[in-house]
Structure formats: structure tokens, C-alpha cells
Design a protein around this motif. Structure first.
Motif, short mmCIF file in Angstrom:
data_model
loop_
_atom_site.label_atom_id
_atom_site.label_comp_id
_atom_site.label_asym_id
_atom_site.label_seq_id
_atom_site.Cartn_x
_atom_site.Cartn_y
_atom_site.Cartn_z
N ASP A 82 42.56 47.91 35.84
CA ASP A 82 43.76 47.41 35.18
C ASP A 82 44.28 46.21 35.96
OD1 ASP A 82 45.85 47.24 33.39
OD2 ASP A 82 47.13 48.56 34.58
N GLY A 83 43.37 45.26 36.24
CA GLY A 83 43.74 44.06 36.99
C GLY A 83 43.55 44.27 38.48
N GLY A 84 43.29 43.21 39.20
CA GLY A 84 43.21 43.25 40.65
C GLY A 84 42.04 44.03 41.23
N THR A 85 40.94 44.15 40.48
CA THR A 85 39.84 44.97 41.02
C THR A 85 39.16 44.32 42.21
OG1 THR A 85 38.16 44.12 39.52
CG2 THR A 85 39.41 46.02 38.76
N ARG A 86 39.10 42.99 42.22
CA ARG A 86 38.39 42.36 43.35
C ARG A 86 39.19 42.45 44.64
NH1 ARG A 86 36.90 36.49 41.45
NH2 ARG A 86 37.22 37.52 39.45
N THR A 87 40.50 42.32 44.53
CA THR A 87 41.30 42.41 45.75
C THR A 87 41.40 43.86 46.22
OG1 THR A 87 43.26 42.34 44.35
CG2 THR A 87 42.59 40.29 45.36
#
Lengths: 227, 227, 227, 227, 227, 227
Positions: free
Chosen positions: D107-112
Motif C-alpha cells: 500500500d505504497g512505500g514498499t521499496r523504502t
């Protein structure tokens, strides 16, 4: 040459040359590939493959490798071009014939055996289509027959490639595809060792024309026989 | 023909025929593929490819498709065989030369331009190797030069394939690879439309030999020029 | 920078930076990918690749490996994003432009050279489309120009990446994509060795803006010249 | 952040940010890839992937497609580089650690989230290796900690990317990787809509540094807790 | 068994058996694959995969290898067949449900855990579809429940496969899929060591039926609990 | 069943069941795969494939698709496991036998025909190896024979799967692999339509045992005949 070897295909031939055995099937389907739609013309194409243990030592399946080798591509294209040279694609109507040449045993000459056997399967499939009324009985999609031979220079002597002669030993290897009326469809000569001169080339072509004429007779007899 | 176009490769040539431009590079590496190790012999191989927009409309990259097409394989193999025909692999020692022929712009005749340019890159790479002492100065890996031409029958007339003549219009298309001394390495003739007869074949071969002789002169001049 | 290097493409530029040479072509086609149909908007995308012998030692072709590496993907995406940042896709109409950046010789800075050259090819293709009447003469698909530079910290000193400086030696490597009016499109900085602090980052950004301004001038001059 | 979530791996962490859940595992193996053998140095690398139904609609598995997409490659490489920036590979000895970051829910921000969680898994694996005596207890392979945040400009306002904020709405999207001591490892900013100016860039960097500092505290606490 | 573990999918279950953990999600989409269009029937299919570090040592990702192994294919097909056996595809309407079973940790019995957990996810997705009105509330697509157990002969003794018993040690390994009403959907028994006789087979089947009945109770309880 | 059909392989059999024809070859090579080296044990594995026109309509080659389907994998693994169940790998020494089962014509029962024919090819290859002295004449790698039958419930009646009975019509389809002495190697039963109960399962197993016994006799007779 045994026609009708496969009971599933519209046309088929098992061709045996010495220890080489190739199963050729012709699959007739109505319709053409998308890029030909509406052109009022048919399509003929071919695929060639070898069983992994057709040869003296086992080779890995191309399906396992995940890709088709250059040699396989090359031969598939040769067979397709050879058959299209003697087919009137317009007379075929919007129909497709796929020739599959699968080498069950290989002992030299598999590409020429494939062309020669594929012609028989193709002729059978066209007869079938006429019998089924898919093609009008009056249509003449076959303009000629076609056969292929391999000729080579072995120890300096041009000779018709007998199956047991290893291609490997040939200094020059030439595949010649000839129509039933004696014209050339393909001439593919390669110097494996030393380059060849014009007079050697001429002898090879003479041999090829003579050999193909014999194959044309066998093809005619096979097709005259019962399925 | 511009030799030494690439500053990274051991040998290179940019060959331009009309609107066709092929960059040929030769990469020299010590050692041979595993299956040749310890045989005291070298290896020469080639890869051919087209930039996606070399042609009039863009075609998809083979790297994106994930596989190499049959035509690419066929031409790569032709270039490799042509060069091996004039190389003495023993004299090369256990070294490998890879020729890359990348078509930057295509307007017919890319396969013959590739063979012709690749020879120049190959000769440069061998000269480089001698200069570096990787091959003894006395070794003679090059037995001859090699060039290729495309000849065809257009509207019934056999002619040397000028770059602007579309292969597409040819009834018969023949690629002929000839050594500097005039012998044949490859003869690949295909009837695109009607099969061709022996006398047509003879005219095509005459044209090819003459055309190749001219290319051999240009190759010699290019290699005599400065890098 | 040489514009119009390729005679086949709607737009093209050969960009040379020291020993780096990238051929950028722009292919203009009417229509858009399926997922954009009927949206009244165009599409711009890019593909980057290297010839196998662009570099000092030969690397295997991605078409032979059968897959595209992560680095290639990354750079292709960067080029596409950079150009879309200065394009008004609505003003382009339902048309697609594909930029191909093929590295013929690589000596550092190939990704920034690609962005910079691709802009010239893109501008040419848009001019071509206006000339052909495919896009109305009054349309303004180009909102700005775009160029990219590579900056880095070498031995503690921030510097504009000169082509002969090996990226490899850089402690920090930063690719910056800047519009003609001096705004940022992409900032990609990576600490190869030690992490970098805020003041180092600021110096690198200053350098990048100055370098890009110079490239913008060269781009304008190239496009003002004759094709 | 839950450390030790997987009982099979040498190190692991389940990191949850709003509705995003990433399982990070660290696999410690003795030995290094072939190209590093004998260099007396270790290796750290990472692979990122998403379960097919991590997202709101199902996407096809990359194993079914037969190839890895550009985005996956890009993120895998980012994670690997970020971790190598804070590792002393020499102190690791000739050992390899592979980080796998598998997104269970996105739900967003998976890489960070992946970078931040991977650091915890990495630290666990190093502690495990010291516990096993594979690395001397006195070795200090970890030079610092590392975490990543995503910042963006939404409706003109720079903000720390909260998980429920769709990346899609951001005009500018920036991923920043920062060490525990506040230095930059990666700065990746992309203008999705309009290019951004220097003062916007400065605000984003300030936010990123502050956000990373909070993550560094959570990481420290997680690692201080029991496995 | 935890139902509703994933907040993105229409149905999901996290199933834990000893150290084995499988995340099962059900993705409900309207429409069916092309070959089923207009048949008035739905489709249910499944995909199985393992995270690279689900096991004791890391294995390479199938997406990185570029192909799916035989074992993965086999299990995916087993799960799909098992669920289709208890679904009335007509009652499902022209809708598709894809079950994804991703093994997060593996310690034996992953295929039977997958079937058992996938049933719960499937039931949730069908309840969701009824709640949304996509399927009429009166439709009964589920004809029965389904669960799977693994039974084996260890040291001559037939036993229900407890998770910590290594499949590896089993002389015979049998996976049995049984409906809630006690009928067989799949019986897959393999002699790993010595072939097994009829009486051993009978004991294994008895055990399997008893074990499945217990799982059916747990499934019912899980589905009765809150999401 | 015709033994020794292929003159290239160490062992081979052409097995015909109604309109089904499978060519089984056994390739004997000295040495084992890397993971078995030095274990003093041999290896037996199998690959199954169908010619494109073995079936009533042509299917695409797996080599052309670039990947092997799940069904092919499944059957290849079944054949391999079945043969390994009756082989004493230690007595085989460090040698590998690969069985290739290529379906030339398919009319049901190809997987069971493959197991049954592969046993004959395997036995021939072992006899060949003893004849060549590669395996000591006193070694007994074959512990038993093995054959497979397909049984099914058609219209409620359990019956031995005659080749012309379409698998498609079966409500339950079971493949059973049985040794010459009547023990089970594999039992794979699948409910295609309604689940089956214990008494149906028992009837199917009885039929399978009886059918396999007949095949064991034919195998013995074939191997007693001349090559």
C-alpha cells in the motif's frame, strides 16, 4: 517411403534413407495467419526437429533449453521455402498447411529427406482437402513436385550423398532442391574445408539434378500407391 | 569502407553500401571455447544483429522478445562459416576472434556487406595480435581474403544486387561468398518466385565472381590505408 | 552532436562525448499502445542498449542471453521519464514516439549522453510530424528542452564527469537531468564508497546545473543547423 | 517491525507500514560468487519481489511471465547498494549475505520499507554469524545503520510519504536512503508531473533526514528486543 | 488458521502447521478466460510458489531462473483440481477465482496445507461476492468443503504426516484430498523406496480419511469466526 | 511392442496401444550428474514429449513456446519415479540412463504406454551395458519389472482404460504403476467429475492389478524375442 503413416494427420509420410527416418505430417487448417487475412491466398510453412536420441549420442531437447537453435531454424525455413516454390498459394484458398518433419533417427541427409517426404505429406493433405470439398476439385494448388538431395566432395570426388557417408567428412556440402521438371528451387553449397572452384560446382549440380529425378519417380510411385 | 572506426575493438570496419551501414568489430581474446581446449587450434565466430530502427519501420529488439529469430541465426552462421573458410585455425593458436556485425542502417544487402566488412575487421585484429606478440609475427592465419555479393534475377535479367534494388522484387536471390583468389565459399540461391534453370544459375555465378573481385580490391586498399 | 545521422528514422542524432558515441533515433508512429487508446493523448518511451563491443572487453548480447539486464532496464526507464517530463502528451495527439539509444562506443557517461541526444532526435521527429501535417503546425508538444549530466566526487573533489574519468573511481556518482529552464527532472545520487553529506550534495547539484546549461546551448545550436 | 519472523533464515524481519507488509530475510552462506573468490572480501546482495495479490488487483507472477520487470530489477539493485554502503565487506570475510524482500501486502512505500527492514535482517544475520563463530566476535562488518524514506510534493506541499498517500498523486517522488549518522546513501528524485526547483528539493531533503532519524530509532529498538 | 490475513484480497487465509506457513489468497474477478466465454460457467485455478528462503537453505527464485519447475507446476495443478472438484462452476456464473498459495516457511506438508488453506480463502471470496451482489445470494457454488493430508510409511509404520517428520524419510508418501463428506478427490501415492502392497495402501487411506475429517472441522470453525 | 526399433540408442521400444504409438529410447552414458558424483550410485531419469501432430489437431511445439508445460513435466517425473522404483541404483554403478518417451500418435493412455515401453528400453540398455562390460555381468540393477495402466469410471462402471475410450469422458481417472510382482509404485487417482468413494477406489485398484499383470507378460515376451 510410406505414405499415410500417421492416422491423425491430413497427410503424412515416413521416409527412410539408410538409417535415417523422418516422419513428415501435414496439418491442414482452414484460415490463414492474421497478416494474410483477406488476401485470398493460402499459407504453407514447416517445422523441423530431431528427437533427442535420433543421433548417436543424445542431445538436449530444445524445449528443455527453452530456445530453438540456429540449425533448426535454418532447416525449417528451407523446407517451407522449398514447398512454397511449387505451390500456387492462390489456388489453395485461405487455408494453411503446416508441415512437421520430425527426425526419428538421423544418419545424415535429414534436411533433404525432410523436403522430399514433406512433399508427399503435402500432396496427401491437398488430396484430402479436395476429397472433403474444402478446396474445389478443379483447383490445382500443386504446380510441380519437389525433392532435395545432398551432394558433396569426398576425397576430391563429387558424389551423391549416400546416407552412410558422414557429412562431416565432406570438403564441400551442397543441398540442392529441384522441381519435378528439373529446375532449381534452392542451391546451398558450403565449403567445409577448402573453397571449391567452378568446375567442381558444375559436377555437383549435375549429380544433384540426376539424383532428384530419381526421387521424383519414387514420390510419384508412393503417391500412386494406396494410403 | 572505413577501417578502425571503433576505438575499443582490436579490429573494426564501418562498411557503407548506398544507404546500408554495418559496423563490424573483431574482438580478440586469448583462449578458446571449452570444447576446443587443448586442441592447439583457434576459433572464429560471428554474430549479426540489426538496430531496431535500421529499417524503414521500427522492429522490436530481439533482446526484448527474449529470443533470436531464424533470419538472425542464419546470417550469423553464414558470416562465421565464410571467415573460417579463409582462416588457418591452427596458425591462430588457442585464441578466439568474435566478429560482431551490427547493422546501423539497412537498405538491402546487409548480409553480404557484413561478410565483406567482417573480413577487414578480422584482418585488423590479426595484425593487432601480431603487433602485440600474441601471435608470432611469422604466423599466417589468413590464407586468403573473402567477400560476398548478392545477385538476383529482376524482371528476368540477372544483375548484381545494387543496394537500392529491393530484394523483395527479385525472382531469384543468390548470396555468393568468394575468396580473393576467386573460389567459392558459399553459394546460396533461392527461388523466391519461379524456380530458375541452369543457364540462369550460370549467369548469376558469373556476375557474382566479377562483383567479388571488385570488392577484394577495395578490401585490399582499405587495409593498406591508415587506421 | 550530429543531427539526422540516420536516413531511415523520423529523427536521429549521433552524440559523441570523448570516446563515447551513442546513436539516438526517434520512431514516430500514429496510434498509441492499447492502454492509452481513446484518451486523446500520445506516448513517448525509450529503449537503451549497448553493442557487444562498445566497451573495452566484449560482453554477451542481451538477445543471446534471452533477457534484459537490470542496468539496461533502469537506463531505458530513466530516458523515457526524462523526455516525458518536457513533453505535453496531449499536444502530441494519439501518436507514439519511441527513442532508441544504442551505444556504439562506451567510455563513461552513456546514460547522460543518451538523454541529451534523445532530446535532439525527439525534437527532429516532432518537426518532421509537423512538416508531414500529422501534428498541427500550431501544436507545441515540446514544453522545454532537457539534458543530463553526470557529476561525481573524485578524491574528495566534486567535479563534472569528464568522459575519460572512470565512473568506477568516483566515491559518489550522481546523474542529474535538468530542463532548459534550469529545473530538475531527475536527481539520482549514489554513494559508491562513503556516504555523502549535505554540503557535498549541494556542490554536486550546483555543478550539474551549470553543466546542463552548456548542453542546452549545444542542443539548440545542433537543432538550428541543417539536417 | 517484528524481528526473527522467519524461523528458517539466519536473519529476518516483518516490517509493517500502514497496510504495507514486507517480509525481509537474510541468508548467510560461506563463500562468495566466483568473481570475488580469493579477494578476502564478502558480498551482500538483495532481491525484491511482490506476491501476485499483494496489491489491490492481482498481477501476473514474474515466474509465469518468464522474466523480471524493470521495476523489480531497479528496486532489487537499490536495496543491495543501500546495504553495501554501510557494510565493511572486508570485515565480513569471504561470506555472502542475500537479502530477500518479499512484499506480502502493498500500500505504497514498499521499496523504502524493504531497505529499512532488510537492515534489521542483515544485522540479525551478522549477529548469528558471530554467535556461530563464522565471523570473529571482534569483527565489525556493520559500519552504521541504514533506513529509507519516501518524500513527495502533494498539491504543492512537500511531505513525508505516509503509507496511505498514493505515490500516484505525487508531483515529485523522492526516495532517500540515509545512514544512522545522517549521511546520504541514495537520493532518487523524479518529477512525475512538473519539474521541481532547488528550494523544493531542499525541503524534501530536510524532511527525509528527519524521517530517517525516526526509523533509525525504531530499528535500534527492534534489534535490542528479543528474537 | 487465520482467515482474512490479507486486507487486499477478496479471500485469504494464513495456515500454519508446525513450522510450515502458507499464505493463501483468493482473487475474484468478473469474466472468464477466453476459451470459456459465453459458456455460462465460471473458472477456478491456482498457483503455488515458495519464497526463496522458505526452506532451510535458500533456493533460487523461479522468476530469476526464467522458468517454473516441474514440482511447482504439479502442485499448482493439484490445488486447482482439488478446488474445482467441490465447486459448481455453473453456480459461480462467468466469474474467475484465482487462488495463490505462497509458502512463507516450509517444513513439510506445504502442498496439503495449500489445498486446505485455499479452501478457506475460496469460501471467503464466495461470501464476499455474495455480499457484493456479484453472485446471487441464493447461489450455491460450494458443493462441499475440501482438505488434504499427507500420510506416509515411516520405518514400516503408516502414519499421518506430522509436520516435523521429513518427507524425505518416508518410504511411501501419499497425498490424499478428501471432501467434507468423506469422498476422495485425489489419491496420489508414491513409493519412494520399496513398492507398497495393498494392505499398506488400505491403512494409509484409513489414516487419511480420519485426518481430513479433523481438518474439515477446523476449516468450519475458522470460517465461522470473524474476519 | 517392438523392441530395438531405433538403431542409434542403447535400448528402445516402439509401443502401440490401439492408435497410440510411443517411441521409447534409453540412452546409457557413463558418469552421473554433478550432485551424485562420488556416491557410487547411478541415475535414471525420463523425458516425455508429444510430436505436434500426434493428436487430432496440431498443437504448438514446446520448443517454439520456449517452455515446457505442466502436463509434460508431470508425466516426465512419473516415468522417472516409476523406473527408479525397480532399479537398484547402486548396482548400476556411476552410470546414467535417460529414457525418452516421444509420442508419435496419441489416442489416450500415452503416459501409461510410456512407462510400460520405457521399462523395455531400460532393460535393453542394461543388457547392452552388460554386453559391453560397462556393468559387471553379475550385477542385478533390475529388481523387478514395471508397467502402468489407466483405469477409470465411465458411466458409473469401473473399467480398464481401453485406448479408444476418451479420458475426457471418465468421471474418475486413475493411473496405477505396478511392479511385475504385483506391488504398487504409484497410485494417482483424480476425480474429474464427482468425488469417488472407497468401494469405487477398491474396484479400480483390482482392475489395475489385473491389467498390469497382463502387460508384465507381454514385456517379458518382448524382451525374450530377438532384437
Amino acid at each position: 517411403m510410406t505414405r499415410g503413416w500417421s492416422r491423425q494427420a491430413e497427410g503424412s509420410a515416413l521416409i527412410e534413407f539408410g538409417n535415417t527416418r523422418v516422419l513428415c505430417t501435414a496439418s491442414f487448417t482452414q484460415g490463414v495467419p492474421r497478416w494474410l487475412k483477406g488476401e485470398g491466398t493460402g499459407w504453407v510453412t514447416a517445422e523441423y526437429a530431431m528427437l533427442p536420441r535420433a543421433t548417436n549420442t543424445r542431445s538436449q531437447r530444445e524445449s528443455v533449453k527453452g530456445k530453438i537453435g540456429g540449425r533448426t531454424h535454418e532447416i525449417s525455413r528451407l523446407i517451407g521455402r522449398s514447398l512454397r516454390a511449387i505451390i500456387d498459394l492462390k489456388a489453395l484458398g485461405e487455408n494453411t498447411i503446416v508441415l512437421d518433419c520430425d527426425v526419428l533417427e538421423a544418419d545424415g541427409g535429414t534436411r533433404t529427406a525432410s523436403v522430399t517426404g514433406a512433399y508427399v505429406a503435402l500432396a496427401e493433405a491437398i488430396a484430402w482437402a479436395k476429397g472433403q470439398g474444402v478446396i474445389p476439385a478443379s483447383a490445382q494448388p500443386l504446380k510441380d513436385s519437389v525433392a532435395a538431395v545432398s551432394v558433396g566432395i569426398i576425397d576430391g570426388v563429387p558424389m551423391l550423398d549416400l546416407p552412410y557417408v558422414e557429412d562431416v567428412r565432406a570438403e564441400t556440402d551442397m543441398n540442392v532442391v529441384v522441381t519435378g521438371s528439373g529446375d532449381f528451387v534452392e542451391v546451398q553449397g558450403t565449403a567445409e574445408g577448402a573453397p571449391f572452384n567452378r568446375s567442381e560446382l558444375d559436377s555437383l549440380l549435375d549429380l544433384a539434378v540426376a539424383g532428384s529425378a530419381e526421387l521424383a519417380i519414387i514420390q510419384r510411385e508412393t503417391l500412386a500407391g494406396e494410403r
